[in-house]
Write a protein that holds these residues in place. Structure first.
Motif, mmCIF file in Angstrom:
data_model
loop_
_atom_site.group_PDB
_atom_site.id
_atom_site.type_symbol
_atom_site.label_atom_id
_atom_site.label_comp_id
_atom_site.label_asym_id
_atom_site.label_seq_id
_atom_site.Cartn_x
_atom_site.Cartn_y
_atom_site.Cartn_z
ATOM 1 N N ASP A 100 1.715 0.828 3.651
ATOM 2 C CA ASP A 100 1.146 -0.275 4.429
ATOM 3 C C ASP A 100 0.342 0.267 5.627
ATOM 4 N N ILE B 42 0.865 -1.179 0.000
ATOM 5 C CA ILE B 42 0.000 0.000 0.000
ATOM 6 C C ILE B 42 0.902 1.229 0.000
ATOM 7 N N VAL C 39 -7.789 1.752 5.004
ATOM 8 C CA VAL C 39 -7.078 0.835 4.109
ATOM 9 C C VAL C 39 -6.282 -0.135 4.978
ATOM 10 N N MET D 7 -9.520 -1.380 0.858
ATOM 11 C CA MET D 7 -9.102 0.001 0.598
ATOM 12 C C MET D 7 -10.350 0.841 0.378
ATOM 13 N N TYR E 117 -2.911 0.174 -4.150
ATOM 14 C CA TYR E 117 -2.683 -1.166 -3.587
ATOM 15 C C TYR E 117 -2.173 -2.041 -4.722
#
Length: 237
Positions: A128, A120, A169, A175, A141
């Protein structure tokens, strides 16, 4: 298997006049397709629909008009969303909850938790778990699918409500753009609740961008700038 209501991509919210349109359990609301307003298979295919948000007793809380414009080039695919929610009840309250609102669940091989290269990243470079609950213009992502690295980004338009939005997310593959869950994202003393008076509306604008490679390879930053600051398309209400 872990979140059965997280399928494909969606727009809903976990607290609308006290009803969850996010979950699919007993007592949840439903969003009912009422009619197509546009079906155009031209160079940029367009679908516009009108939909009713019904509480468990079938009362219509609000309606939305969703316009989706589809596009592609040699390396990317995209869908532009303009969603306008109109209050039907004397007031419609979008409550402060992290369970919302415009989201996607990525393919099962892609999540960070799979430890297969999933990642991410947001427009400020946070990655992330650090991207959770932060405001950003976009989040990407990316991860492996069938032996190739591919990615999906959600871009938030400057004309959208509470831009830049917050992001719910997760490393397991969720997400979502969520401009309402401030008490979760900012902490105690913050409240993201928003009231839409009867007859008034609220507009959200996003682009779903599907690309080869990671966010850098997919040129997500420049793709965002070219989209967000381009002349606005003609909108069918």
């Amino acid at each position: 298997d872990d979140h059965i209501h997280q399928r494909s991509l969606w727009f809903d919210h976990g607290d609308v006049n006290g009803v969850s349109f996010w979950a699919e359990s007993d007592g949840s609301g439903t969003i009912e397709h009422l009619e197509y307003l546009t079906l155009d298979a031209g160079d940029q295919a367009t679908i516009t629909t009108r939909n009713a948000w019904r509480a468990p007793d079938a009362t219509v809380t609000c309606e939305d008009v969703r316009q989706m414009i589809f596009g592609a080039d040699a390396t990317t695919r995209w869908i532009d969303f303009r969603i306008t929610v109109k209050a039907v009840q004397p007031q419609v309250v979008f409550g402060d909850t992290k369970e919302g609102s415009f989201g996607v669940r990525v393919a099962s091989a892609m999540p960070v938790d799979e430890k297969a290269g999933g990642r991410i990243v947001n427009s400020d470079g946070l990655t992330d778990a650090d991207a959770w609950g932060k405001r950003a213009a976009w989040v990407d992502y990316a991860g492996p699918v069938d032996g190739q690295t591919v990615g999906i980004a959600i871009l938030n338009h400057p004309a959208s409500f509470r831009y830049p939005t917050y992001w719910h997310v997760r490393d397991y593959g969720l997400m979502t753009s969520n401009p309402f869950g401030l008490s979760f994202f900012e902490g105690q003393g913050h409240d993201g609740t928003h009231v839409i008076p009867a007859g008034a509306n609220l507009t959200f604008r996003h682009r779903i961008l599907i690309h080869a490679g990671d966010a850098a390879t997919g040129d997500v930053r420049d793709q965002y700038l070219n989209w967000a600051f381009a002349p606005a398309p003609t909108i069918v209400e």
